[in-house]
Design an enzyme around this catalytic site. Structure first.
Site, mmCIF file in Angstrom:
data_model
loop_
_atom_site.group_PDB
_atom_site.id
_atom_site.type_symbol
_atom_site.label_atom_id
_atom_site.label_comp_id
_atom_site.label_asym_id
_atom_site.label_seq_id
_atom_site.Cartn_x
_atom_site.Cartn_y
_atom_site.Cartn_z
ATOM 1 N N GLY A 1 26.965 15.454 34.263
ATOM 2 C CA GLY A 1 26.844 15.140 35.681
ATOM 3 C C GLY A 1 25.594 14.310 35.906
ATOM 4 O O GLY A 1 25.300 13.405 35.126
ATOM 5 N N ASP B 1 20.647 23.675 19.815
ATOM 6 C CA ASP B 1 20.604 22.241 20.103
ATOM 7 C C ASP B 1 19.161 21.757 20.167
ATOM 8 O O ASP B 1 18.799 21.007 21.062
ATOM 9 C CB ASP B 1 21.343 21.933 21.409
ATOM 10 C CG ASP B 1 21.702 20.445 21.525
ATOM 11 O OD1 ASP B 1 21.746 19.770 20.475
ATOM 12 O OD2 ASP B 1 21.929 19.966 22.643
#
Length: 1914
Positions: A1476, A1585
């Protein structure tokens, strides 16, 4: 559940298994013993060694004991018991005695139960007494012949039933439908009976039996446990019977019970049932049919005869018995029994007396002569596959033999109990060879060296016998004693020999480089003659000799090198044998070569018949293996082919052995012969197929053997490595640069290893470089030297398996020179032995080896060669196809169809659309022809003619599905023209077309043409067909028509005359004029003879020329022909007739004939022929077309995995790979002008223009008018406007763009169409310009007394060229003018020397090679010195790195009632990502600045992922972790309010000009990272991550950092074993890639990678693409070799080393990291040496470039915070153009919120693939096209692979795959044929998962009844 006991016994063995019911409940924890490889019965000679061995599994580890007569056997004396690893066990009995015979029981026990298996040891002689029959022991070396065939049935007579397809095992879930299907053949139509066990099945509501499209189908609806069992399809007709069985099992059934099948629900406490398990060789009904018809199962008394033995049926004729034996499938498996009731079941196999057989059957050759090597006959054994529990192979050793009792008990064939071994010794050493021989009478032993007898010599050679062993002793070995030794043992029964080698190395001798004392001389020979090339070579050590023809290794000739004389013998020379012959000699000091030219003159055609039969050389030669076996490792269930190439005179006979036991041909084992090539095909391997395979070849001159080990491995997830495109052998000159390239694939992506002569290439030499472009690897050798020559091997490895390919590098005109010592010389060993094919493809270490050139004597005949007078009987084992077709070839009348098919067929021209409208009249005879030929089961890849360099080995390694009868790819329904014989010839397996050679599959309606060999084919005579077809099949009437009948008309055509038979002499009429052109008389009738005098036969004025064309380039062939009347032109490629398609354009304008292919593909290579015919005769000319591989950079990824492509790629209309026969038209009065589809003959290359310039794109077209031209961009038609003009004319179309702008960039497509087809071309247009201004407003921060830091965004568009620098402009309140301040490369700058009483504004321009952008927006007015009090972002409160500011930790719950705009002002956008967008938020109440992360979540799964991220962040309250302070949810929008960090990414901060990087800073950063991750791990969470983008600096001056982005984080506590398959390739740990359980140590690997990059600027694992990166990570190889580590401390290296451990258990954890000496250093007082940042800058530039690729990226990233600006609390007074809204223009806060949410660009969330539209079942008519359509959704864009059954589909002209940007995916199958009838699966895969959908394609062929009634009756 009661005890279950399964007993199977025969006269040879007894097997029993018991299950302890008390253990069943504990099956998940323990496992009862199970024999996965039970021991086998043995028949051993007295005095030999017996070894029972097997394998058992169970938990705990079972204990294995052996018993005999109830007494346990202990290890000692002659008995040796052994238990190995993984459940293997053995019992060895040395020096077997007569009293050792009997039954032995092996028992395996553990805490869960016990298993027993009983085996029998038969001592030779005792077995015969026991059965009242003589016995013949099976030994390694004995022989037997195929039975004699004295009489044969009529070729039109009855045919026993056969299974054309295999009955496959069915595994279903309970309640689903189980479906068995198979295809059968036979005449008369066989009667089909389905049985379960031995009980015939009756149709009912649940059970249905039907026939669908020729398939016999059994369907069981609502499967339950009662249905589990073995099902048998029994087919019977008057000529014989056959049966095949398969198992039905239920998925999920308890593993302990899965090996049994519940057969009965017995209520008795003891039920005993006995069934027979013997193969009957009778061709009439036996017990199985009787059981099927009577529906009863009788129980004979144990030991008695079976119930059908008393039936006095007449003895069937011997030939019927033979055919029945040949056709019978392998032994029906013993029926396993599943018992679930309280009872005990015994399965007993009854003993059956063997059927008597005529004596001496199969001993005589067809001519009646006795075989030169007599051998006792031996019964054929049929190996039975029984992978179930405790299965046994029960073989009647004496069945079907009647052998005289006399002399058999007292005689035995010689056998080597032990053989001499090859040795390597030094000179003067003593060498002793020992062998042990058995046989009755005692064999005599003779010793030989190179075929010469070796006798005793006083003082040098001793030959003697001692203690039963024979010895040959060389007292002082000399170099002349080196060579091949053999030992022959012979007695009255026959003789046996074995061979080995002795290598005597010379003591230190002066070494000499090779040189020639006499060289090769040119010579000329006549076709069919033998010739010898000879040269003398010297050198020490003795040079190795390699022979080359035209630069390629010679595979088929015999070469010798004795006493320094090297000879090459070529027998029966062929035209293709002419060329340059090179002898290459090399040793350790170098290499040298000499060459000669050999000319082969063609014979006159009048003598053509002389070489129809091969001329036997006068001198017998012992067999030699030109290509031997090599070890194989394959997956369980794979298909394996082992191939050898053997030569000798007379042609050798071959047998295959497995672990010393001869292999008999059966359903699972097929034997194939193609000339000198012999293959063993295993349809589906099981673990018990592991072992040593031996191929033994012998003739009257000697024998030889080769062997290899086959290892069957358990399957892994993934795909074994394979070569998409193989490398080619290279011949180069000294000093040249050489490239060796290949394209590879595999899952996981393989690692690549380069070897030369078996040794890995050493990178330290600097002479070579390995380059990679995605899946293309290239070895670059610069300035090649003599030592570079040799065999290069490319070895691919991944966790699934490995694959290798070899090529050779040879040097031309190398002068002999001595090399410096230590230099490794090249080796060309193995070149002659088939190591490298003529195409350079090399030999692959797989089971399937592709032939290079056709072997000598092979031509293109695969099964006929070498049979001459020996016929069928001499062959060791016949293939299954030698039934009625083999007989038919001897009796059918040879007919010439050319008279009818070549002329006198009046036709009318029909379009394809017309043809499709009249299917009833267009009769396709191929369907009938196909039924007459029953080809072997071959893999799909073998049916296709593919490029020599592009071989898909998955067809070998993947598990095969149901075998289908192969049919070549067919063409549309035949037009009224020459009939298509391909269905006859294609039924046999084709040789791959290699090195320009051809499969030569069709006769072009002219049997004579087959007599002209193609390329390397040996002339085989007009009567011998090509391919594998028999001559009778080639000339057989089409559609089962009677040979003497008129051929059925095709279409509307009516033949004018009856079919006339032609004599064999007429068939041979064929006159050759020159090498490339052939003319002959087509006619044999009076009408044709008269027509010859009425005109001029065609003649070629301009012939075709050989052509080399690059792949993808245009191919144009032209020739000129003159004739009267005008000739009809037929073009063929590799014997297949061409027609005009969308890809291939045939044209004829006057006398000029041409073939045009716009984009040549590898399948377009081969021999092109142009045949011109008229009534007066015909002529033809030919040329060879070679399609060279495209450059390595153009190679694509594995063709079967297809990525979504943009709309700009229009699918071309499909053509056909196998085109139909060209229509035969009446001879026209005037030359016709052929109608042509459109062609684009001129089109522009990709263009790059400056903005504002005009662009003209012109495409020139040709073809039959009218032609419509359409320009498109991204699949949408371009409409004319003021900026774009389209002009169309007859010869082309032009698109003009008047003033190019950025939006004009893209791919433009010109589509041209007419009624015959369409064509398209594409061009890319790039518009370059100066860049856009930097986005957003420059922001001033870190304001001090006279300086500040200015930061800004980069340009939103760089103008088509990278931004090189930024120009900073300043405005002050005194001058009030803008002036340039400075130029810098980064997006921040430290401004100095500002005055405190002035106000300043700043703006920035971006600069690229095309110019300087407009200025950015102006910054706010800024003053230096004392700053006014204003709200500050908490991250800027303090720059003191030691003191963390107070943080307001909050536990966030998602607010679903209110909106984010109720509490926060939404300001400018800070960045965006796949998740987004990120906006700057100002809290209304406190005026604090935050970051708002706005998600679009459409599905419940996506929302759940975001909620999980928020939940995890609620647990992570720590100063080093970014905090979530608020969250809102409204419909599909979720907003996370986060702590804002303004310093940018850590690595971006480091490369700033004003930042000084030292090891001290590195320690500070790594300490903070470790602290943050330590806290995460303490909460039971892994980040998963960690990478530079997710490490953010708090500000641009200090060294404090925070970790962000927890979108991939997972909770480890209570998760059990957690596996994930996501992350960033460069930083992900090996266990993630390997899909193994992860842990906290997974994050530690990422920390190690970050630290490595931080201190050095180098990435340890980054490759050129993600595949290479992942491969590097998987191998976990790295080092500190670079000079970048010269300045790094040893403590830092030790810190990294302890993190980058492949085994996650060995990595440091965070606590250990913080206690490591490196992080414990005193950073305030330590020495701070400045580190170079140049490598870090290059790394960051490369990483930015790589991010544009298709990496497996993480979701939800906040890395855009790196560009955050405008951190002061004030709102912009002017507003921001990039803001989603202007609050002053909106009426209410609700409007504000709505306008904002609409402004957030909808970016796709990550979604697992799914099908919004699935493929549906199709039913099409043979010859038409089929199309499967589906629509695939998912993000990232899924990749797609299509499967046909279990085989992946590679895109070709037959299969075309289209996948557009919208997710629409299609599989188009053109020219559907019967072989395309299959299940098709579309599989879509992305990083989140995969989805599949399946549909069935049903191909309707001609009705089975048509043509059947027209069989010949004699």
């Amino acid at each position: 559940m009661g005890d279950v006991k399964l007993v199977a016994s025969s006269h040879i063995s007894k097997t029993s298994l018991s299950v302890d019911p008390s253990r069943v409940d504990s099956m998940p924890l323990t496992e009862a013993p199970a024999f996965i490889l039970p021991p086998r019965n043995l028949c051993i000679k007295e005095g030999a060694t017996a070894k029972f061995e097997g394998r058992v599994r169970g938990y705990p580890e079972p204990q294995v004991t052996w018993h005999r007569n109830g007494q346990p056997i202990t290890s000692g004396g002659r008995f040796l018991l052994d238990c190995g690893i993984r459940g293997t066990f053995s019992l060895v009995i040395h020096a077997v005695h007569e009293e050792d015979r009997g039954k032995y029981t092996c028992e395996a026990t553990n805490g869960s139960g016990a298993r027993q298996v009983t085996v029998e040891l038969t001592v030779e002689g005792s077995f015969a007494k026991q059965l009242g029959q003589p016995v013949v022991s099976k030994t390694l070396g004995d022989r037997f012949s195929a039975p004699a065939v004295e009489t044969r049935p009529s070729i039109w007579g009855e045919c026993p039933p056969k299974f054309a397809t295999k009955l496959g095992r069915v595994v279903v879930k309970e309640g689903q439908m189980g479906r068995f299907s198979c295809k059968i053949t036979g005449r008369p139509q066989p009667q089909v009976t389905w049985l379960k066990g031995n009980v015939p099945l009756q149709p009912s509501a649940r059970v249905s039996v039907s026939e669908k499209n020729g398939m016999q189908v059994l369907e069981i609806h609502g499967v339950n446990q009662d249905d589990v069992g073995v099902y048998t399809c029994l087919v019977v007709n008057g000529s014989g019977k056959a049966s095949m069985s398969a198992e039905l099992s239920i998925q999920g059934l308890d593993s302990a019970n899965r090996s049994f099948v519940r057969e009965t629900k017995a209520t008795n406490s003891d039920v005993r049932k006995e069934v027979t398990n013997v193969i009957s060789k009778e061709s009439k009904l036996d017990s199985l049919e009787a059981a099927a018809k009577s529906k009863n199962c009788s129980s004979p008394q144990r030991g008695g005869s079976p119930p059908w033995a008393a039936n006095s049926q007449p003895q069937p004729p011997r030939e019927s018995k033979l055919e029945s034996c040949k056709d019978s499938p392998r032994t029906a498996p013993q029926t396993p029994v599943l018992q679930k009731t309280s009872s005990s079941i015994t399965l007993q196999a009854a003993r059956v007396q063997p059927e008597p057989r005529a004596p001496g059957l199969g001993v005589l050759s067809p001519s009646g002569e006795e075989r030169k090597r007599p051998a006792p006959p031996r019964p054929a054994t049929f190996p039975t596959r029984q992978p179930g529990l405790g299965s046994q192979d029960v073989v009647s050793k004496a069945a079907n033999r009647r052998i005289p009792m006399e002399g058999q008990r007292d005689s035995a064939f010689p056998k080597f109990e032990s053989k001499p071994q090859s040795q390597e010794v030094k000179e003067n050493q003593t060498v002793k060879f020992r062998c042990e021989v058995s046989g009755i009478p005692k064999p005599e032993v003779a010793w030989f060296l190179e075929g010469t007898p070796v006798r005793r010599q006083e003082g040098s050679i001793e030959v003697y016998e001692d203690a039963g062993s024979h010895y040959l002793c060389l007292l002082k070995a000399r170099t002349r004693d080196s060579g091949t030794y053999s030992c022959t043992a012979s007695n009255a029964q026959g003789q046996l020999s074995c061979s080995w080698t002795l290598q005597v190395e010379r003591l230190a001798v002066m070494e000499v480089a090779p040189s020639f004392s006499s060289v090769l001389k040119d010579c000329a020979v006549i076709e069919g003659q033998d010739f010898v090339l000879q040269c003398s070579v010297r050198g020490t050590p003795v040079p190795r000799i390699t022979w080359l023809l035209n630069g390629q290794p010679i595979q088929y000739a015999r070469s010798t090198c004795e006493a320094g004389v090297a000879e090459l013998h070529i027998q029966d020379a062929l035209p293709e044998d002419h060329g340059t012959y090179t002898c290459l000699a090399e040793n350790a000091l170098g290499q040298v070569s000499c060459s000669a030219w050999v000319t082969v003159h063609e014979k006159k055609s009048s003598r053509k018949s002389e070489y129809l039969l091969p001329v036997a050389p006068s001198k017998p030669t012992a067999p030699i293996f030109l290509q031997g076996l090599s070890d194989l490792k394959v997956m369980d269930g794979s298909q394996v082919t082992m191939t050898v190439q053997v030569s000798g005179n007379p042609p050798p006979e071959v047998i295959w052995l497995h672990n010393g036991n001869e292999i008999q041909e059966s359903e699972d084992f097929h034997f194939e012969q193609r000339g000198t090539q012999h293959s063993l095909c295993i349809q589906e391997v099981f673990p018990e197929d592991t072992g040593t395979y031996t191929c033994e070849a012998w003739n009257s001159a000697g024998e030889v053997r080769t062997q290899a080990v086959l290892t069957v491995q358990e399957p892994h997830d993934g795909t074994q490595p394979w070569f998409i495109s193989k490398p080619r052998s290279v011949t180069a000159s000294l000093g040249q640069s050489v490239l060796i390239s290949c394209a590879i694939a595999g899952d996981p992506f393989p690692t690549v290893h380069w070897l030369r002569d078996g040794k890995a290439l050493c990178k330290d030499t600097g002479h070579f470089e390995v380059l990679q472009n995605e899946d293309v690897f290239t070895l670059v050798l610069k300035k090649v030297q003599p030592w570079h020559a040799g065999q290069y091997e490319i070895l691919l490895k991944n966790r699934v398996g490995e694959c290798s390919c070899q090529v050779s590098l040879m040097l031309q005109n190398s002068s002999a020179r001595a090399l410096p010592r230590g230099r490794e010389p090249a080796s060309c060993e193995d070149l002659c032995g088939g190591g490298v094919g003529a195409d350079g493809g090399g030999s692959d270490r797989y089971g399937s080896l592709r032939p290079g050139w056709p072997a000598r004597g092979q031509g293109w005949l695969e099964e006929e060669d070498g049979e001459d007078v020996r016929g069928v009987l001499k062959r060791r084992v016949e293939t299954r196809q030698h039934t009625e077709e083999a007989i038919r070839q001897q009796e059918v009348e040879q007919l010439d169809f050319r008279d009818l098919l070549g002329k006198k067929v009046s036709t009318k021209t029909l379009s394809e659309d017309d043809l499709k409208e009249i299917p009833a009249e267009q009769m396709d005879f191929r369907a009938n022809l196909q039924r007459q030929v029953k080809p072997k089961t071959v893999s799909e890849e073998e049916r296709k003619v593919h490029s020599p360099q592009q071989v898909d080995f998955r067809s070998v390694l993947a598990k095969k599905g149901t075998s289908k009868t192969p049919v070549p790819e067919k063409v549309p329904p035949p037009k009224p023209a020459t009939p298509d014989f391909r269905s006859v010839l294609g039924g046999k397996k084709k040789l791959p077309a290699e090195n320009g050679s051809s499969s030569a599959e069709t006769l072009n309606a002219k049997a004579v043409e087959s007599s002209k060999p193609l390329s390397n084919a040996q002339p085989s005579g007009p009567l011998k067909p090509v391919g594998n077809a028999k001559p009778a099949e080639t000339l057989k009437p089409m559609g089962n028509a009677k040979p003497a009948e008129t051929l059925k008309p095709m279409g509307n055509a009516k033949p004018d005359e009856n079919l006339k038979s032609a004599s064999k002499e007429e068939l041979k009429k064929d006159v050759k004029n020159d090498v490339n052109c052939k003319r002959g008389h087509a006619g044999t009738t009076d009408n044709e003879k008269r027509s010859e005098s009425q005109g001029t036969a065609p003649a070629f004025k301009q012939k075709l020329q050989d052509v080399h064309v690059a792949e993808g380039k245009k191919l144009l062939l032209q020739c000129q022909v003159s004739s009267d009347p005008p000739a009809t032109i037929i073009w063929t490629l590799n014997g297949k007739t061409l027609k005009t398609t969308k890809f291939i354009i045939l044209s004829q304008e006057g006398s000029l004939c041409s073939v045009s292919i716009e984009k040549a593909l590898p399948e377009d290579r081969g021999l092109y022929k142009c045949v011109a015919k008229n009534d007066a005769g015909q002529a033809e000319c030919s040329c060879q077309v070679t399609v060279d591989d495209a450059p390595a950079s153009e190679n694509t990824k594995a063709p079967e995995m297809k990525s979504r492509r943009p709309k700009s790629s229009l699918p071309p209309v499909l053509g056909t790979e196998s085109d139909a026969t060209v229509k035969k038209k009446p001879a026209p009065k005037t030359p016709p002008k052929a109608a042509m589809p459109p062609q684009i003959i001129q089109f522009p290359e990709d263009q790059k223009v400056r903005a504002g310039e005009s662009v003209e794109l012109f495409g020139k077209v040709t073809g039959t008018q009218p032609i419509t031209c359409t320009w498109m961009k991204f699949r949408k038609q371009i409409q004319e406007s003021e900026h774009m003009k389209v002009e169309n004319s007859e010869n082309g179309s032009k698109l003009t763009i008047l003033a190019a702008r950025q939006e004009h960039c893209g791919c433009y497509t010109l589509l041209v169409e007419n009624k015959l087809g369409s064509r398209q071309a594409q061009v890319n247009l790039t518009v370059v310009d100066k860049p856009d201004p930097p986005a957003g407003t420059p922001c001033a921060s870190d304001i001090r007394s006279s300086s500040l830091t200015l930061s800004w965004y980069g340009s939103s568009y760089d103008g088509g060229s990278a931004v090189q620098s930024y120009s900073i402009e300043i405005w002050d309140s005194a001058n009030k003018t803008w002036k340039e301040l400075a130029t810098c490369r980064s997006t921040s700058f430290n401004v100095q020397d500002l005055l405190p009483d002035h106000e300043y504004k700043f703006r920035v321009r971006a600069i690229n090679v095309y110019g300087t952008s407009e200025p950015s927006q102006e910054s706010e007015l800024t003053t230096v010195g004392e700053k006014p009090e204003e709200p500050k972002d908490e991250v800027e409160v303090s720059d003191d790195d030691e003191k963390e500011p107070e943080v307001d930790y909050r536990t966030v719950t998602i607010n679903t009632e209110q909106k984010v705009s109720d509490f926060y002002d939404i300001e400018e956008r800070l960045g965006s990502g796949k998740f987004g967008q990120v906006f700057r938020l100002v809290e209304k109440k406190t005026r604090k600045v935050w970051a708002g992360k706005f998600f679009k979540a459409y599905s419940a799964k996506e929302k759940e992922n975001i909620r999980q991220e928020i939940s995890i962040m609620n647990c992570l309250h720590h100063p080093k972790l970014v905090q979530c302070v608020d969250a809102f949810e409204e419909k599909a929008n979720i907003v996370m309010v986060l702590e804002i960090v303004s310093g940018g990414e850590l690595f971006e901060r480091i490369i700033d000009e004003d930042f000084e990087l030292t090891e001290r800073e590195c320690i500070k950063y790594m300490r903070q990272i470790s602290e943050g991750v330590e806290y995460i791990h303490k909460q039971g969470i892994v980040h998963l991550d960690l990478k530079p983008e997710n490490i953010m600096c708090v500000n641009k001056t200090g060294t404090r950092i925070k970790l962000i982005d927890f979108g991939l984080a997972r909770r480890l506590e209570n998760a059990g074993s957690l596996k994930v398959l996501f992350g960033t390739p460069e930083f992900v740990a090996p266990e993630v890639i390997n899909y193994e359980p992860i842990g906290y140590a997974t994050d530690m690997w990422s920390i190690g990678v970050i630290c490595y990059i931080l201190v050095s600027g180098l990435s340890p694992f980054m490759g050129d693409n993600d595949n290479e990166t992942l491969a590097n990570v998987t191998s976990a190889t790295w080092d500190f070799d670079d000079e970048a580590f010269d300045e790094i401390s040893d403590d830092a290296k030790d810190f990294i080393s302890n993190l980058l451990k492949k085994d996650m258990k060995n990595r440091l954890d965070c606590t250990q990291c913080l206690q490591h000496p490196w992080l414990m250093k005193d950073t305030k007082n330590m020495e701070a040496k400045k580190l170079s940042k140049d490598r870090m800058k290059k790394y960051m530039a490369r990483r930015k470039w790589q991010k544009t690729g298709n990496a497996v990226r993480a979701i939800g990233r906040l890395s855009s915070m790196a560009m955050i600006s405008g951190l002061s609390g004030r709102k912009s007074s002017t507003g921001s153009p990039t803001s989603p809204l202007n609050a002053e223009k909106l009426e209410s806060e609700e409007d504000v919120s709505q306008a904002f949410l609409e402004a957030v660009a909808e970016e796709k969330p990550h979604v697992k693939p799914y099908f919004s539209k699935t493929i549906r079942d199709l039913e099409v008519v043979e010859g038409s096209a089929a199309r499967f359509d589906c629509k695939i959704e998912g993000y990232p864009d899924p990749e797609v692979v299509w499967f046909k059954d279990d085989q992946s589909i590679r895109e070709s002209r037959h299969f075309q795959i289209d996948y557009d940007e919208d997710g629409n995916c299609s599989l188009i199958i053109s020219d559907v044929c019967g072989d395309d009838d299959a299940k098709y699966t579309c599989k879509a895969v992305n990083s989140l998962g995969e989805a599949t959908c399946t549909a069935e394609l049903i191909v309707e062929t001609m009705e089975e009844g048509e043509g059947e009634g027209e069989e010949e009756e004699e």
